[in-house]
Design a protein around this motif. Structure first.
Motif, PDB file in Angstrom:
ATOM      1  N   PRO A 106      -8.395  13.068   0.386  1.00 18.67           N
ATOM      2  CA  PRO A 106      -6.994  13.229   0.059  1.00 18.67           C
ATOM      3  C   PRO A 106      -6.577  14.615   0.294  1.00 18.67           C
ATOM      4  O   PRO A 106      -7.181  15.399  -0.207  1.00 18.67           O
ATOM      5  N   ALA A 165      -1.144  15.479  -1.465  1.00 19.09           N
ATOM      6  CA  ALA A 165      -1.056  14.009  -2.168  1.00 19.09           C
ATOM      7  C   ALA A 165      -1.104  14.551  -3.689  1.00 19.09           C
ATOM      8  O   ALA A 165      -0.320  14.055  -4.605  1.00 19.09           O
ATOM      9  N   ARG A 215       5.794  13.191  -8.513  1.00 16.82           N
ATOM     10  CA  ARG A 215       6.259  11.700  -8.864  1.00 16.82           C
ATOM     11  C   ARG A 215       5.969  11.501 -10.543  1.00 16.82           C
ATOM     12  O   ARG A 215       6.941  10.942 -11.106  1.00 16.82           O
ATOM     13  N   THR A 256       0.853  -1.164   0.030  1.00 12.75           N
ATOM     14  CA  THR A 256      -0.219   0.116  -0.124  1.00 12.75           C
ATOM     15  C   THR A 256       0.918   1.118  -0.116  1.00 12.75           C
ATOM     16  O   THR A 256       1.858   1.277   0.771  1.00 12.75           O
ATOM     17  N   ILE A 257       0.664   2.156  -0.803  1.00 12.08           N
ATOM     18  CA  ILE A 257       1.349   3.370  -0.876  1.00 12.08           C
ATOM     19  C   ILE A 257       0.726   4.179   0.020  1.00 12.08           C
ATOM     20  O   ILE A 257      -0.452   4.729  -0.329  1.00 12.08           O
ATOM     21  N   GLY A 258       1.443   5.097   0.687  1.00  8.07           N
ATOM     22  CA  GLY A 258       0.857   6.174   1.576  1.00  8.07           C
ATOM     23  C   GLY A 258       0.156   5.380   2.961  1.00  8.07           C
ATOM     24  O   GLY A 258       0.217   4.180   3.096  1.00  8.07           O
ATOM     25  N   PRO A 259      -0.205   6.327   3.625  1.00 11.62           N
ATOM     26  CA  PRO A 259      -0.643   5.910   4.941  1.00 11.62           C
ATOM     27  C   PRO A 259      -1.997   5.393   5.018  1.00 11.62           C
ATOM     28  O   PRO A 259      -2.907   5.626   3.926  1.00 11.62           O
ATOM     29  N   THR A 260      -2.244   4.194   5.861  1.00 11.06           N
ATOM     30  CA  THR A 260      -3.446   3.520   5.466  1.00 11.06           C
ATOM     31  C   THR A 260      -4.500   4.363   6.355  1.00 11.06           C
ATOM     32  O   THR A 260      -4.253   4.341   7.729  1.00 11.06           O
ATOM     33  N   GLN A 262       2.411  15.731  -4.707  1.00 16.04           N
ATOM     34  CA  GLN A 262       3.396  14.610  -4.824  1.00 16.04           C
ATOM     35  C   GLN A 262       3.241  13.727  -5.849  1.00 16.04           C
ATOM     36  O   GLN A 262       4.257  13.271  -6.669  1.00 16.04           O
TER      37      GLN A 262
END
Length: 141
Positions: free
Chosen positions: A67, A71, A78, A54-58, A74
């Motif tokens: 979100p 983000a 990316r 999983t990318i990012g915090p859950t 980012q």
């Protein structure tokens, strides 16, 4: 001061166990799949089941957050870094006058060589026919 050093030296060295047993690897889930071979045999084998990353915090259960705007920044950053890691696309350049002349000359020379080869083949064929006719005429005499 010397009393404190003596007490530290007399204490036995131990490993502290905070979480039970010591392990080098994480626990691995196992699954079974059927492996088939090209010669018709198949066999059931045990495989390791990998968890999806999983990318990012859950997010916590029961609590849904939109979100953050950061983000999105980012994600665009990316995308820019991914574009930067791609090799640059090379666009073919136009031919110079020398290169064009060289190509035209090569095509012209190839045509000349082809015509010369055809002419030689025709001459050889005519010569062969003439010799056959002469042989046939001598045999007839």
């Amino acid at each position: 001061m010397s009393d404190a050093n003596e007490q530290e030296q007399k204490r036995p060295l131990t490993l502290s166990r905070s979480g039970g047993r010591l392990e080098l690897r994480k626990s691995v889930e196992m699954g079974q799949v059927r492996q088939s071979f090209s010669h018709g045999r198949s066999k059931t084998v045990t495989v390791e089941v990998r968890k999806k990353r999983t990318i990012g915090p859950t997010p916590e259960s029961g609590r849904v957050e939109p979100p953050p705007v950061v983000a999105l920044d980012q994600a665009s950053t990316r995308a820019l870094t991914q574009e930067a890691t791609r090799p640059p696309v090379t666009i073919p350049r136009a031919l110079t006058a020398e290169e064009k002349a060289g190509r035209v000359r090569a095509v012209h020379d190839a045509r000349k060589a082809d015509e010369e080869a055809r002419r030689r083949a025709a001459v050889a064929e005519a010569d062969r026919r003439r010799q056959e006719e002469e042989q046939a005429a001598e045999e007839a005499r």
